[in-house]
Design an enzyme around this catalytic site. Sequence first.
Site: not given
Length: 301
Positions: A21, A134, A155
């Site tokens: 990425e 979220d 993360k």
Amino acid sequence: MRVSDEVAEALAGGRPVVALESTIISHGLPQPRNLQVALELEEIVRTAGAVPATMAVLDGVPRVGLDKTGLERIATEPDLRKIGFRDLAPAVALGLSGATTVSGTSFLAARAGIRVFATGGLGGVHRGWTTVQDESADLDMLSRTRITVVCAGVKSILDVPATLQRLETRQVTVVGYRTDHFPGFYLHSSGEPVDWRIEKPAEAAGIMKAQDALGGPTTALIVANPVPIELQLDPALHDRVLAEALRAADEQGCTGQAITPFLLEYLVEGTGGASLEANLAAVRGNTRLAAEIATSWTGGI
């Protein structure tokens, strides 16, 4: 979608290819180090006997494999967008440029016929999900894309147990590489167990082969590869600075898409750059392992 000549030739010849990425280049690192790291990661893939395919969208064209000029654009152009899967169509239609996230890269890699993807850490379920709901688009894309993602977990700013539960619900297979615990991104371990452990790249390739043989939903395989203990961020420092970052975000009303970059930047500053070095150590290890898995996969195990 434009596939580079190098990547197209490798795919046509059945040679190993690793997707990379590009948001780490555009948004994750300062200049000029970002370009140096981008070139370094590609070299790690080549040294392991595979071909790198860094993804991005340039002038409205999804690119699978960048030359040095393309990498330089991603590393230096200001105000580049982050391109997830949902952003690909607008970027193409409007002729815009941007760096691909995990969801965008996974989609383009699968469309191009690339099976293995290396990244740092995945997105996941955010803390306080019961209130704000979220959740990263990464999880949805991985629940319907046949791709093998080598990462250092998710993360650590996220809700790790909730993320693992969500992956289970969405039928995404998670295996620990030489570990019984899910990695903690900057940390060697999040403390959360994983159900499956593998010891060799060939075992990951074997699971990929079994996925195809069994059929069923086209879900991903996550190979969770922890950063070495000696290269991890000091756990006590991590916990202290993360707690400070979460309080600061709450006090400043930072929410939505702004919360992740805010917390990550706070961690970099609060740890004196140590979190960034741990992140890079993880990305290097993941890239190397991804190339080894891709090589085993194409070797016809």
